[in-house]
Scaffold this active site. Structure first.
Site, PDB file in Angstrom:
ATOM      1  N   LYS A   1       0.828  -1.212   0.000  1.00  0.00           N
ATOM      2  CA  LYS A   1       0.000   0.000   0.000  1.00  0.00           C
ATOM      3  C   LYS A   1       0.862   1.262   0.000  1.00  0.00           C
ATOM      4  O   LYS A   1       0.592   2.204  -0.743  1.00  0.00           O
ATOM      5  CB  LYS A   1      -0.925   0.028   1.227  1.00  0.00           C
ATOM      6  CG  LYS A   1      -1.940  -1.099   1.267  1.00  0.00           C
ATOM      7  CD  LYS A   1      -2.946  -0.928   2.403  1.00  0.00           C
ATOM      8  CE  LYS A   1      -2.344  -0.852   3.791  1.00  0.00           C
ATOM      9  NZ  LYS A   1      -1.669  -2.104   4.204  1.00  0.00           N
TER      10      LYS A   1
ATOM     11  N   ARG B   1      -9.142   1.436   9.139  1.00  0.00           N
ATOM     12  CA  ARG B   1      -8.840   0.045   9.482  1.00  0.00           C
ATOM     13  C   ARG B   1      -9.939  -0.582  10.329  1.00  0.00           C
ATOM     14  O   ARG B   1      -9.870  -1.771  10.633  1.00  0.00           O
ATOM     15  CB  ARG B   1      -7.535  -0.015  10.276  1.00  0.00           C
ATOM     16  CG  ARG B   1      -6.292  -0.290   9.418  1.00  0.00           C
ATOM     17  CD  ARG B   1      -5.090  -0.109  10.312  1.00  0.00           C
ATOM     18  NE  ARG B   1      -3.937  -0.887  10.014  1.00  0.00           N
ATOM     19  CZ  ARG B   1      -2.852  -0.396   9.395  1.00  0.00           C
ATOM     20  NH1 ARG B   1      -2.846   0.813   8.898  1.00  0.00           N
ATOM     21  NH2 ARG B   1      -1.790  -1.147   9.245  1.00  0.00           N
TER      22      ARG B   1
ATOM     23  N   ARG C   1      11.811  -5.813   4.304  1.00  0.00           N
ATOM     24  CA  ARG C   1      11.462  -4.404   4.084  1.00  0.00           C
ATOM     25  C   ARG C   1      12.424  -3.443   4.780  1.00  0.00           C
ATOM     26  O   ARG C   1      12.760  -3.617   5.945  1.00  0.00           O
ATOM     27  CB  ARG C   1      10.039  -4.177   4.594  1.00  0.00           C
ATOM     28  CG  ARG C   1       9.560  -2.770   4.397  1.00  0.00           C
ATOM     29  CD  ARG C   1       8.086  -2.710   4.335  1.00  0.00           C
ATOM     30  NE  ARG C   1       7.455  -2.782   5.646  1.00  0.00           N
ATOM     31  CZ  ARG C   1       6.166  -2.542   5.834  1.00  0.00           C
ATOM     32  NH1 ARG C   1       5.388  -2.265   4.816  1.00  0.00           N
ATOM     33  NH2 ARG C   1       5.647  -2.626   7.038  1.00  0.00           N
TER      34      ARG C   1
ATOM     35  N   ARG D   1      11.734  -1.620  10.288  1.00  0.00           N
ATOM     36  CA  ARG D   1      10.768  -1.262  11.331  1.00  0.00           C
ATOM     37  C   ARG D   1      10.738  -2.309  12.435  1.00  0.00           C
ATOM     38  O   ARG D   1      10.775  -3.497  12.164  1.00  0.00           O
ATOM     39  CB  ARG D   1       9.369  -1.149  10.706  1.00  0.00           C
ATOM     40  CG  ARG D   1       9.157   0.159  10.027  1.00  0.00           C
ATOM     41  CD  ARG D   1       7.894   0.186   9.213  1.00  0.00           C
ATOM     42  NE  ARG D   1       6.704  -0.374   9.867  1.00  0.00           N
ATOM     43  CZ  ARG D   1       5.497  -0.295   9.345  1.00  0.00           C
ATOM     44  NH1 ARG D   1       5.302   0.325   8.190  1.00  0.00           N
ATOM     45  NH2 ARG D   1       4.467  -0.826   9.959  1.00  0.00           N
TER      46      ARG D   1
ATOM     47  N   ARG E   1      -0.045  -8.512  13.521  1.00  0.00           N
ATOM     48  CA  ARG E   1      -0.597  -7.508  12.597  1.00  0.00           C
ATOM     49  C   ARG E   1      -1.495  -8.161  11.544  1.00  0.00           C
ATOM     50  O   ARG E   1      -2.523  -7.607  11.171  1.00  0.00           O
ATOM     51  CB  ARG E   1       0.538  -6.730  11.930  1.00  0.00           C
ATOM     52  CG  ARG E   1       1.231  -5.772  12.915  1.00  0.00           C
ATOM     53  CD  ARG E   1       2.555  -5.288  12.384  1.00  0.00           C
ATOM     54  NE  ARG E   1       2.406  -4.482  11.200  1.00  0.00           N
ATOM     55  CZ  ARG E   1       3.370  -4.314  10.282  1.00  0.00           C
ATOM     56  NH1 ARG E   1       4.542  -4.914  10.444  1.00  0.00           N
ATOM     57  NH2 ARG E   1       3.163  -3.555   9.232  1.00  0.00           N
TER      58      ARG E   1
END
Ligand code: AMP
Length: 230
Positions: free
Chosen positions: A13, A88, A127, A160, A171
């Site tokens: 996203k 969300r 990531r 992160r 998550r």
């Protein structure tokens, strides 16, 4: 025009919303980036959000909604927004509908990025994000030209805390329990469009751009013949 990008963590996203903002001229509003910016600046909101984010759970609706409504009041958001990571929850979706309606706006398109679970875990574990401009990279599929350095602004790249495997699992569960049901809200409004997010970044970008162009041409924002209604 106002667009929502829906999809699990790791679906792409952030990458796609940033690219779409450049090509469409819409403002990119990412709730995760806004929280991370508050954490960096050590604001009260940042301190509060960090406790939830580190555990991989959602920041309470009231706080999140207030932050997004403040962001919506900024001039660049008046001409239309790509929402990334917001809404969300059902309460967030309703608050957004109300806030936009008060300005004579509405969500015109909800783009749902579908990605297989194993692929999500693979993406999140590789990531890297720029500390300065938040541009995301992937060590294998989208590496920076110089390791550890942002191509766009030269900033330092970092991983992160909430991309750790155990937090990723939480998550994903939170996504399936609380956010995935929102698809029904937008399906009922006739504005949900599913995109195969397993494709490479450029293919996904192309499909997202086409969907936005089509909805723009259509004007009303209601999709005709392309509605994903499974
Ligand atoms: P993201 O960068 O979108 O993956 O978000 C990172 C974290 O920020 C999430 O795991 C949540 O803890 C928090 N967060 C981001 N957006 C929201 C939201 N709309 N509602 C509640 N918490 C959020």
């Amino acid at each position: 025009m106002d667009v929502i990008l829906l999809g699990p963590p790791g679906a792409g996203k952030g990458t796609q919303a940033a690219a779409l903002a450049e090509t469409t001229g819409l403002a990119h509003v990412s709730s995760g980036d806004l929280f991370r910016d508050n954490i960096k600046r050590q604001t009260e909101l940042g301190l509060l959000a960090k406790g939830y984010m580190d555990r991989g759970v959602l920041v309470p609706d009231e706080v999140t909604i207030r932050m997004i409504l403040d962001r919506l009041a900024q001039p660049d958001a008046r001409q239309g927004v790509i929402f990334d990571g917001f809404p969300r929850t059902d309460a967030q979706a309703r608050a957004l509908d109300e806030a936009l309606a008060a300005q004579g706006r509405q969500i015109n398109l909800a783009l749902q990025l579908n990605v297989d679970s194993e692929e999500l875990v693979r993406r999140l574990s590789g990531r890297w994000i720029c500390r300065v401009c938040q541009t995301p990279y992937h060590s294998i599929t989208n590496p920076p030209a110089v390791p550890g350095v942002c191509d766009r602004c030269g900033g330092e790249l970092y991983q992160r805390d909430d991309d750790r495997p155990e937090t990723v699992r939480t998550r994903l569960k939170v996504y399936f329990d609380q956010t995935k049901p929102l698809e029904e809200h937008y399906r009922r409004a006739g504005i949900l469009k599913a995109i195969d997010g397993n494709q490479n970044i450029e293919q996904v970008s192309q499909e997202l751009r086409s969907a936005i162009e089509r909805a723009r041409r259509d004007g009303s924002g209601q999709l005709s013949g392309n509605v994903e209604c499974g």
